[in-house]
Design a protein around this motif. Sequence first.
Motif, mmCIF file in Angstrom:
data_model
loop_
_atom_site.group_PDB
_atom_site.id
_atom_site.type_symbol
_atom_site.label_atom_id
_atom_site.label_comp_id
_atom_site.label_asym_id
_atom_site.label_seq_id
_atom_site.Cartn_x
_atom_site.Cartn_y
_atom_site.Cartn_z
ATOM 1 N N THR A 30 -22.734 -5.433 -22.141
ATOM 2 C CA THR A 30 -22.340 -5.067 -20.888
ATOM 3 C C THR A 30 -21.209 -6.140 -20.356
ATOM 4 O O THR A 30 -21.910 -7.172 -19.588
ATOM 5 N N GLN A 39 -25.958 -3.034 -25.394
ATOM 6 C CA GLN A 39 -25.164 -2.453 -24.379
ATOM 7 C C GLN A 39 -23.906 -3.269 -24.261
ATOM 8 O O GLN A 39 -22.617 -2.965 -24.071
ATOM 9 N N THR A 89 -27.828 -0.638 -18.955
ATOM 10 C CA THR A 89 -28.419 -1.931 -19.367
ATOM 11 C C THR A 89 -29.724 -2.161 -19.366
ATOM 12 O O THR A 89 -30.411 -2.478 -20.463
ATOM 13 N N SER A 126 -27.725 -8.793 -22.834
ATOM 14 C CA SER A 126 -27.549 -7.391 -22.542
ATOM 15 C C SER A 126 -27.954 -6.283 -23.558
ATOM 16 O O SER A 126 -27.629 -5.041 -23.653
#
Length: 549
Positions: free
Chosen positions: A410, A408, A96, A405
């Motif tokens: 995440t 990504q 990340t 993030s």
Amino acid sequence: MDKAIAVDTRRTGGDLVVAGLKRWGIDTMFGVPGVQLDQLFDALSRGGEGIRLIHTRHEQGAAYMALGYAMVTGRPGVCAVVPGPGVLNAGAAIATAYACNARMLCLTSTINSAMLDRRFGALHEINDQSGVLRNLTKWAARASHADEVPGLIDEAFRQLLSGRPQPVALEIPPDILAQLTVGDYPEDRPQISNPPIDATLIAQAAAIAAAAERPMIIVGGGAQGAGAAVRRLAEQLQAPIVSRNMGRGVVDDDDDYALPAAAAIDKWPEVDVVIGIGTRLQILREWGTDARLKVIRIDMDQAEMNRIALPAVGIRADATEGTDALADAIARERNNRPSRTEEIAVLRTAFRLGVARDMAPQMAYVDAIRAAMGEDDVLVDEMTQIAYVARYGFPVHSPRAFVTSSYQGTLGYGFATALGAQVGAGSRRVISINGDGGFMYTMPELATAVLHNIPLIAVVFSDGYFGNVRRIQQGSYGGRMIASVLHNPDFVKLAENFGAVGIRAEGPEALRQAIEKARGINGPVLIEVPQDTDSMPSPWKHIHGRKVR
């Protein structure tokens, strides 16, 4: 000198790591101790004055906290994790950080040097840990002698502070952390400098920009801190400053030239020159290009210039320095233009009214959160319905005040990242917005928040589902539901059992009041907000781009 009274000037490899952190101004470190890091943690105990060590309950938490610290401060966030499982636990946070262009240093160890690559099955051994780290970072290295530690620490920080900011990693085997040496750091630190700006490219870009009829500026995370230069360029060109996600906060969302990306898409076919500053410029891929569109890029990463489309001019430069140079050159062109601020204001206002109408349930919460926050407080998002709308509906007024993030996406990163952000933010308060699914990924870090008295305000929107999974299953798979139902604790009692303050807020107004109350509490606060996401419209309309040229 009498050998009996000679002073032993030797230091361990661990001592040299601590000395290097101090040399580079590190005052905070996140980590989880373990046998292969014993010498490093002992060195911190003996000589780590001035470094606040925040030990966490999981390597994932330590690395996410370093990420949050880096994103809010712009300075290096440092974490220390044991090798093998510890590195793998930290991997999502490192990935990340790479996506977010965050300055994270991951310090780790290995098995003993004599056993490396022999596959004896030593404690925490994994195959090619160095390769794992190289594929997650901008730079990674391993020390083979304590004498190498000073040079490697200096190089790690040179990599962090020059060029494109991305995470780096340094492995130091336990025997090297324990090894005694008379080696030391040179008197001067390596010089950190930005690449020289090519005046010819600046002149070419200025000529193209000055001739543009409908220019647009797009900013990304690399432009955080370059707001004044970007604002000056926008005024010269009468160009909207377009941002989303990582670029939010480069200029105030209420600025005369600010425009959310989702509000700009319908104007994209009219644009003849786009200036991308510190951005991957994914909009070129999503919204489309044609022969009429000229692209100018200002970016620290030369590899990024041609990744999507060949620019007319690509300027490798720091965002502030490159944008200032371009603005200076345009000023010499005597570039006078009619104002477009009213046009931009109409677009911005219409977009906000449309979002308030189309996303009313989510925006009621977003507006309540904003109303309870200070002007420069920080919002850390998550993969949850309210946060998706916040990406374009939450007003951001200062740099590094909105943490997300990036590509990504995440799930579960938010709570622990927000704890690190709060440590870095100082007197600014950080608000973490979570779904019940994502929050439980790093929930045990409530213990870390209480132990270290980190005054984070964490909001958990609880509906008992992985909400986005459930929405997709309902809409795309005939309503066949699988693996999306959650079993939750009583979040208020959970917070109280950890020693934090727990509050339950029913509805947007109660949430506003709860955040205002929490801002007066010197310690971590968890606010549970029960909700029914079935009543909420899909937030994706303004997030996903579409081809318009």
